[in-house]
Each structure stands twice: as C-alpha cells, then as structure tokens.
Write an enzyme that holds these catalytic residues in place. Structure first.
Site, PDB file in Angstrom:
ATOM      1  CG  ASN A 124      45.338 -49.449 -81.636  1.00 31.88           C
ATOM      2  OD1 ASN A 124      46.431 -48.884 -81.598  1.00 31.88           O
ATOM      3  ND2 ASN A 124      44.231 -48.874 -81.228  1.00 31.88           N
TER       4      ASN A 124
ATOM      5  N   GLY B 163      45.931 -53.152 -78.016  1.00 32.18           N
ATOM      6  CA  GLY B 163      44.780 -52.264 -77.795  1.00 32.18           C
ATOM      7  C   GLY B 163      43.694 -52.368 -78.838  1.00 32.18           C
TER       8      GLY B 163
ATOM      9  CB  CYS C  89      32.629 -57.830 -86.793  1.00 29.74           C
ATOM     10  SG  CYS C  89      33.225 -56.648 -88.005  1.00 29.74           S
TER      11      CYS C  89
ATOM     12  CG  HIS D 133      35.672 -59.364 -91.238  1.00 36.02           C
ATOM     13  ND1 HIS D 133      35.251 -58.552 -90.213  1.00 36.02           N
ATOM     14  CD2 HIS D 133      36.539 -60.253 -90.680  1.00 36.02           C
ATOM     15  CE1 HIS D 133      35.826 -58.938 -89.087  1.00 36.02           C
ATOM     16  NE2 HIS D 133      36.607 -59.974 -89.334  1.00 36.02           N
TER      17      HIS D 133
ATOM     18  CG  HIS E 216      39.781 -50.090 -86.754  1.00 43.01           C
ATOM     19  ND1 HIS E 216      39.621 -51.388 -86.313  1.00 43.01           N
ATOM     20  CD2 HIS E 216      40.188 -49.372 -85.673  1.00 43.01           C
ATOM     21  CE1 HIS E 216      39.910 -51.442 -85.028  1.00 43.01           C
ATOM     22  NE2 HIS E 216      40.270 -50.241 -84.606  1.00 43.01           N
TER      23      HIS E 216
ATOM     24  CB  CYS F 102      30.641 -56.695 -90.995  1.00 47.59           C
ATOM     25  SG  CYS F 102      32.233 -57.376 -91.524  1.00 47.59           S
TER      26      CYS F 102
HETATM   27  P1  AMP Z   1      40.599 -50.074 -81.561  1.00 48.76           P
HETATM   28  O1  AMP Z   1      40.816 -49.937 -80.086  1.00 48.76           O
HETATM   29  O2  AMP Z   1      41.795 -49.740 -82.377  1.00 48.76           O
HETATM   30  O3  AMP Z   1      39.986 -51.419 -81.918  1.00 48.76           O
HETATM   31  O4  AMP Z   1      39.536 -48.969 -81.940  1.00 48.76           O
HETATM   32  C1  AMP Z   1      38.166 -49.209 -82.050  1.00 48.76           C
HETATM   33  C2  AMP Z   1      37.520 -47.874 -82.235  1.00 48.76           C
HETATM   34  O5  AMP Z   1      36.208 -48.072 -82.712  1.00 48.76           O
HETATM   35  C3  AMP Z   1      37.395 -47.059 -80.941  1.00 48.76           C
HETATM   36  O6  AMP Z   1      38.062 -45.803 -81.101  1.00 48.76           O
HETATM   37  C4  AMP Z   1      35.888 -46.895 -80.761  1.00 48.76           C
HETATM   38  O7  AMP Z   1      35.536 -45.638 -80.222  1.00 48.76           O
HETATM   39  C5  AMP Z   1      35.379 -47.076 -82.174  1.00 48.76           C
HETATM   40  N1  AMP Z   1      34.018 -47.572 -82.319  1.00 48.76           N
HETATM   41  C6  AMP Z   1      33.475 -48.670 -81.731  1.00 48.76           C
HETATM   42  N2  AMP Z   1      32.198 -48.823 -82.130  1.00 48.76           N
HETATM   43  C7  AMP Z   1      31.926 -47.825 -83.001  1.00 48.76           C
HETATM   44  C8  AMP Z   1      30.780 -47.445 -83.765  1.00 48.76           C
HETATM   45  N3  AMP Z   1      29.649 -48.130 -83.708  1.00 48.76           N
HETATM   46  N4  AMP Z   1      30.856 -46.334 -84.537  1.00 48.76           N
HETATM   47  C9  AMP Z   1      32.007 -45.630 -84.600  1.00 48.76           C
HETATM   48  N5  AMP Z   1      33.124 -45.935 -83.920  1.00 48.76           N
HETATM   49  C10 AMP Z   1      33.087 -47.021 -83.119  1.00 48.76           C
END
Ligand code: AMP
Length: 103
Positions: A81, A87, A2, A44, A94, A5
C-alpha cells in the site's frame, strides 16, 4: 521513532520469522490470511515510492528465500500500500506477504 523501527530495534515485541542485516519479516498483528507476514527494510523508508530501487531489488531475494523456507513458494501474494490514500497506515515501507497456507 515509528512503530516498525521500534520492532527493528526490539523496543516492542513482534513475532519475527526471518531476519538478516537489512530486512526483517514478522507476523502481522491483525492477519488477513492464514499466513500474513510483513517484510520491511531495517533502515527507515517511508513508502515504496521513496525507496531506492536497489533496496527493492534486494528485498526480492529476501522474500523469495522467506517463501522457500516457509514452504509457501507456490502460494503467496505480495501487497504494497503506497500512500495514505491507498490504505497505507504505517509509514515505514512494508510488503504484505499473504498465503492461504499456514506456516
Ligand atoms: P498498511 O495498511 O499497509 O500500512 O499495513 C499496516 C499493517 O501493519 C496492518 O496490516 C497492521 O495489522 C500491521 N501492524 C500494525 N502494527 C503492528 C505490530 N505492532 N506488529 C505487527 N503488525 C502490525
């Protein structure tokens, strides 16, 4: 593997602001606040619901230390989330750390 990861394994770049053996904090690529960090466990785990309570307890200390180090300890929100319907787009647990103060 992912995307988060891949960040843990340094296969893709990220703006890392704090790291220890178990957790890593980096800047969200699409910030929704002046400061928008993501804190993740290195091992993970798909989402909050599927994560061991012990990991959740440990991440609390990591987030508290991070907030103190970055001088936002009196001004931040935590968002999780849990699940696609709520969402969640990246299926690696995270914690969103949002502050209207810049770090
Ligand atoms: P969620 O909608 O809670 O899954 O949030 C995923 C978050 O990951 C979003 O705010 C994205 O902007 C962020 N995101 C996705 N890819 C990356 C990345 N490569 N580096 C930093 N943030 C990321």
């Amino acid at each position: 593997m992912c995307i988060f990861c891949s960040i843990v394994n340094k296969k893709i770049p990220a703006n890392i602001v704090k790291e220890d053996e178990e957790f890593i904090a980096f800047k969200d690529i699409n910030p929704k606040a002046k400061t928008h960090l993501l804190v993740i466990p290195k091992v993970h785990s798909e989402n909050f619901q599927m994560t061991e309570p012990e990991t959740i307890a440990k991440v609390s200390s990591f987030i508290q230390a991070l907030a103190k180090e970055k001088n936002i300890e009196n001004n931040y929100k935590i968002q999780i989330n849990n699940g696609e319907k709520a969402g969640q787009e990246v299926m690696h647990l995270h914690f969103h750390i949002l502050s209207n103060e810049a770090i």
